[in-house]
Design an enzyme around this catalytic site. Structure first.
Site, PDB file in Angstrom:
ATOM      1  N   CYS A   2       0.717 -14.372 -28.644  1.00 15.28           N
ATOM      2  CA  CYS A   2       1.282 -13.179 -29.285  1.00 15.28           C
ATOM      3  C   CYS A   2       0.367 -11.979 -29.068  1.00 15.28           C
ATOM      4  CB  CYS A   2       1.442 -13.412 -30.783  1.00 15.28           C
ATOM      5  SG  CYS A   2       2.481 -14.808 -31.202  1.00 15.28           S
ATOM      6  N   ARG A  33       0.353 -11.479 -21.941  1.00 11.73           N
ATOM      7  CA  ARG A  33      -0.067 -12.555 -22.831  1.00 11.73           C
ATOM      8  C   ARG A  33       1.038 -13.587 -23.041  1.00 11.73           C
ATOM      9  NH1 ARG A  33      -4.688 -11.257 -25.838  1.00 11.73           N
ATOM     10  NH2 ARG A  33      -4.047 -12.575 -27.579  1.00 11.73           N
ATOM     11  N   TRP A 104       5.348 -15.014 -29.360  1.00 14.95           N
ATOM     12  CA  TRP A 104       5.477 -16.232 -28.566  1.00 14.95           C
ATOM     13  C   TRP A 104       5.831 -17.325 -29.550  1.00 14.95           C
ATOM     14  CZ3 TRP A 104       3.144 -21.069 -27.431  1.00 14.95           C
ATOM     15  CH2 TRP A 104       3.325 -21.539 -26.136  1.00 14.95           C
ATOM     16  N   ASN A 131      -0.933 -12.941 -35.164  1.00 19.72           N
ATOM     17  CA  ASN A 131      -1.176 -13.772 -33.979  1.00 19.72           C
ATOM     18  C   ASN A 131      -1.931 -15.003 -34.445  1.00 19.72           C
ATOM     19  OD1 ASN A 131      -1.794 -14.893 -31.507  1.00 19.72           O
ATOM     20  ND2 ASN A 131      -3.347 -13.384 -30.972  1.00 19.72           N
ATOM     21  N   GLY A 132      -1.414 -16.199 -34.127  1.00 20.81           N
ATOM     22  CA  GLY A 132      -2.086 -17.421 -34.547  1.00 20.81           C
ATOM     23  C   GLY A 132      -1.117 -18.353 -35.250  1.00 20.81           C
ATOM     24  N   GLU A 585      -5.704 -27.091  -8.312  1.00 20.38           N
ATOM     25  CA  GLU A 585      -5.422 -25.680  -8.573  1.00 20.38           C
ATOM     26  C   GLU A 585      -4.179 -25.214  -7.824  1.00 20.38           C
ATOM     27  OE1 GLU A 585      -5.716 -21.712  -9.902  1.00 20.38           O
ATOM     28  OE2 GLU A 585      -6.280 -23.683 -10.705  1.00 20.38           O
ATOM     29  N   LYS A 589      -0.706 -23.782  -9.569  1.00 21.29           N
ATOM     30  CA  LYS A 589      -0.112 -22.482  -9.256  1.00 21.29           C
ATOM     31  C   LYS A 589       1.372 -22.629  -8.924  1.00 21.29           C
ATOM     32  CE  LYS A 589      -3.211 -20.076 -10.367  1.00 21.29           C
ATOM     33  NZ  LYS A 589      -3.405 -21.128 -11.295  1.00 21.29           N
ATOM     34  N   GLU A 592       3.291 -23.419 -12.087  1.00 25.63           N
ATOM     35  CA  GLU A 592       3.337 -22.294 -13.025  1.00 25.63           C
ATOM     36  C   GLU A 592       4.390 -21.263 -12.660  1.00 25.63           C
ATOM     37  OE1 GLU A 592      -0.737 -20.953 -15.029  1.00 25.63           O
ATOM     38  OE2 GLU A 592      -0.940 -21.213 -12.875  1.00 25.63           O
ATOM     39  N   HIS A 608      -3.376 -46.435  -4.117  1.00 22.65           N
ATOM     40  CA  HIS A 608      -3.308 -46.983  -5.474  1.00 22.65           C
ATOM     41  C   HIS A 608      -2.065 -46.497  -6.220  1.00 22.65           C
ATOM     42  CE1 HIS A 608      -7.323 -48.772  -5.238  1.00 22.65           C
ATOM     43  NE2 HIS A 608      -7.654 -47.691  -4.555  1.00 22.65           N
ATOM     44  N   LYS A 706      -0.810 -15.886 -21.060  1.00 22.13           N
ATOM     45  CA  LYS A 706      -2.058 -15.677 -20.332  1.00 22.13           C
ATOM     46  C   LYS A 706      -3.254 -16.173 -21.118  1.00 22.13           C
ATOM     47  CE  LYS A 706      -4.726 -13.996 -17.083  1.00 22.13           C
ATOM     48  NZ  LYS A 706      -4.803 -14.734 -15.815  1.00 22.13           N
TER      49      LYS A 706
END
Length: 711
Positions: A2, A33, A104, A131-132, A585, A589, A592, A608, A706
């Protein structure tokens, strides 16, 4: 996650339209964010009029359209009865307070009802943005329901707004001031939060508070501030600050009766000296409260960062900072700092998306990470932030890297070079799992916490866990003034510049470079490692030019994404050794931003289990650049091709063992421990182009934020 933005002006004439524009621009700067709805709250026509709110599900652009129509959103308490009413956008205020929020969703679906600001009742006596997460909101809600208060949303935040109303109603004969009221409320809360409060009982005042979530205050005035700090006003020992233990919510009226209300507290300091004019008269001033410096940079570069349990009160052009409880271990002043970032750094410029811009900025960002720290003539590295702690780090019995997401991958990438250069055992931990396991930590451990924002909730909690156990804690962060940078013993700022795109790109390469430099500096007392150190430093010198060379391949990579990957549902990325982190990584990406399933696999684990997935339909990217493990990756490639796999090979430019008929991405060769910096660039570009082709909002992928400021 948020985003919070508050605007408070004093003796500065502004009309309602200007205030709304400032709020929307602030929210637009916080869009990176991650959010699913947005709202603002501004002053009514009179000081005691209800808050005027505009809320929308969707982006800030949609909120701007609602504001342009000047049709306010009814409060949740009157959503089913009140008619939408037009707002006079030309009304001028000499002083005003307002707030804005991007939500959010955590409790309750995205909707106008659940959107912030939240209010205590239909008259909006108390309103706030948050926020939280309030972890004890269910218990608070149950208590308040039993006392006759009503709720209209599914959120945890509404419980705080209604609690403010309850505290106010509980002491009608001797009113608390705004700061004391908010202190009483916050003592009842559990969890992490950043708040901005507003009330019709206290016109032109706002109170901001934080615990666990970031919050800063920007200051804008035409005159020079007399001092560059603000005093923290601490209660004296006579003031009882823990009255909640005596009976919780039921103790509120008694705490006032005992003389701890508006007239009760005795403060160590009583003035914000920074905001006094030379003649002592009030001066025009504007304050901006925000979750992130990017939201205030267009207005001012003078900011102060609130610490956990700080309560900031802004009224009549003055800022006062109070502590929730007396704590002598916390500084009694808050420095007013000067932001170094420029507005142009958080603009897209000539690029279509922030992610594209940040991929292309990497030749410069890695140079900025090394600037002033690497002497290529003498082949030496000096990280000033660690200099005093080098003997302690070298004596440590374990290097413990703790991070999340992309930052975790940067730690995986450098694990090998730390083990090689320092001869100290290295452990790399995901912050959430590290906390879940209550991992044993000892005084002679050195814990290194890596985070782009410096506000990642799990990483901060892990840091505090290690601090409690006496470990030396170091931070590797991008954001100056962040919680991690303030609370660790020492550390490194990676100086990558603001990163706006949710998918981290330049922060990864800068973290990688910073950590390699740290490993090199730790080994500079070893003569045996001299040749290896010099080889790595020479490699660092060439990295920016090599990244530029890979970026020049963008058109070919775009065509490859279109022809080979765009229609696929799944993708494997394989490598081993230093390139395992690159696989992880690259896969992250692609997940995402393009929403394609992708998996980074250690090539040594192929037999395996993962080999069962390989057939003629599954694309596989092999990272097969030259290093000591090159023959083993060749063997894995042969196993895939024998099963009709469709490999795309990332190899070195001069590698003649790879057939020209194979689908190849040829990259420059560098030192083995730095090769991942080069190899990750094509994967970043492929993920970007796949996202664009799939019509995804590249900078704001669904469900992601973010800065992950909640657990």
């Amino acid at each position: 996650m948020c985003g919070i933005f508050g605007y408070c002006s004093f003796l500065v004439e502004k009309d309602r339209k200007y205030v709304c524009d400032v709020l929307c621009n602030g929210l637009a700067r916080l869009e990176y964010r991650g959010y699913d709805s947005a709202g603002i709250g501004i002053d009514g026509d009179t000081p005691t009029s209800p808050l005027v709110m505009f809320k929308t599900v969707g982006k800030v652009a949609s909120l701007r359209k609602d504001i342009a129509e000047a049709t306010a959103t009814p409060s949740p308490a009157e959503a089913n009865t009140a008619e939408p009413h037009k707002v006079d956008m030309k009304k001028v205020f000499l002083s005003q307070t307002s707030m804005a929020h991007t939500r959010w969703a955590t409790h309750g679906v995205p909707s106008n009802t659940n959107c912030h600001p939240h209010v205590s009742n239909a008259l909006t006596e108390f309103s706030l943005v948050h926020n939280g997460i309030i972890t004890n909101y269910k218990e608070l809600k149950l208590v308040l329901l039993k006392r006759g208060y009503t709720f209209h949303t599914d959120t945890d935040t509404e419980a705080v707004a209604v609690l403010c109303k309850y505290v106010w109603d509980s002491q009608p004969h001797k009113r608390l001031n705004f700061t004391e009221l908010i202190k009483t409320v916050i003592k009842e809360l559990e969890g992490s939060f950043a708040f901005v409060f507003k009330s019709t009982h206290f016109p032109d005042e706002i109170v901001a508070a934080r615990r666990g979530s970031p919050l800063l205050i920007g200051v804008k005035t035409d005159r020079k501030l007399k001092v560059d700090f603000v005093d923290v006003e601490l209660p004296t020992n006579e003031e009882r600050v823990d009255g909640v233990e005596a009976g919780g919510l039921l103790a509120v009226p008694n705490s006032v009766a005992d003389g701890h209300g508006a007239a009760g507290p005795k403060l160590r300091r009583s003035q914000s000296r920074a905001f006094l004019s030379e003649d002592g008269m009030p001066q025009p001033i504007e304050f901006f409260v925000a979750s992130d410096a990017s939201a205030v940079i267009e207005h001012t570069k003078r900011v102060l960062y609130l610490e956990d349990d700080d309560i900031a009160h802004i009224a009549e052009g003055e800022l006062h900072i109070h502590r929730l409880r007396r704590d002598d271990t916390v500084s009694s002043v808050r420095a007013i700092e000067h932001l170094e970032i420029e507005l142009a750094e958080i603009m897209k410029g000539q690029y279509d998306h922030f992610m594209q811009k940040e991929i292309y900025e990497q030749p410069e960002s890695v140079v900025n990470t090394m600037r002033g720290r690497v002497n290529f003539d003498t082949r030496q590295v000096l990280l000033g932030g660690l200099k005093a702690y080098l003997p302690v780090i070298r004596r440590g019995r374990r290097l413990l890297f703790v991070a999340c997401g992309t930052s975790y991958h940067s730690c995986i990438a450098v694990r090998g070079v730390f083990e090689e250069l320092t001869d100290i055992p290295v452990a790399v931990e995901l912050a959430s799992d590290f906390l879940d396991r209550r991992t044993p930590v000892f005084r002679d451990d050195v814990a290194i916490f890596v985070s782009q924002s410096g506000e990642t909730a799990d990483t901060i909690l892990a840091m505090r866990y290690c601090l409690e156990r006496g470990a030396l804690c170091l931070g590797v962060v991008n954001t100056v003034g962040s919680t991690l940078s303030r609370e660790t013993h020492a550390g490194i700022h990676i100086n990558a510049g603001p990163e706006i795109g949710v998918a981290s790109t330049k922060a990864y390469t800068s973290q990688y470079v910073a950590l390699v430099m740290m490993a090199v500096q730790l080994s500079d007392d070893s003569i045996l490692k001299t040749a290896r150190r010099q080889q790595i430093i020479d490699g660092l010198h060439d990295i920016p030019a090599q990244i530029r060379k890979v970026l020049a391949m963008d058109k070919a990579l775009q065509e490859m994404a279109k022809s080979m990957l765009a229609k696929e549902k799944s993708l494997l990325i394989m490598g081993r050794g230093y390139q395992y982190a690159t696989c992880l990584e690259g896969a992250l990406k692609i997940k995402e931003v393009s929403y394609m399933h992708s998996e980074g696999i250690l090539a040594g684990e192929l037999k395996h289990g993962p080999l069962a997935l390989v057939d003629e339909h599954l694309p596989v990217i092999f990272i097969m650049t030259r290093d000591s493990l090159y023959p083993k990756v060749q063997s894995a490639l042969a196993q895939v091709t024998a099963r009709k796999g469709r490999p795309i090979i990332i190899c070195n430019e001069d590698d003649e063992t790879v057939s020209d008929a194979a689908k190849c991405i040829r990259v420059p060769q560098t030192v083995d421990c730095l090769q991942g910096l080069i190899n990750v660039i094509p994967l970043q570009l492929l993920s970007y182009h796949l996202a664009v082709m799939n019509g995804v909002d590249v900078d704001f992928p669904r469900n992601l934020a973010k800065s992950v400021t909640t657990e």
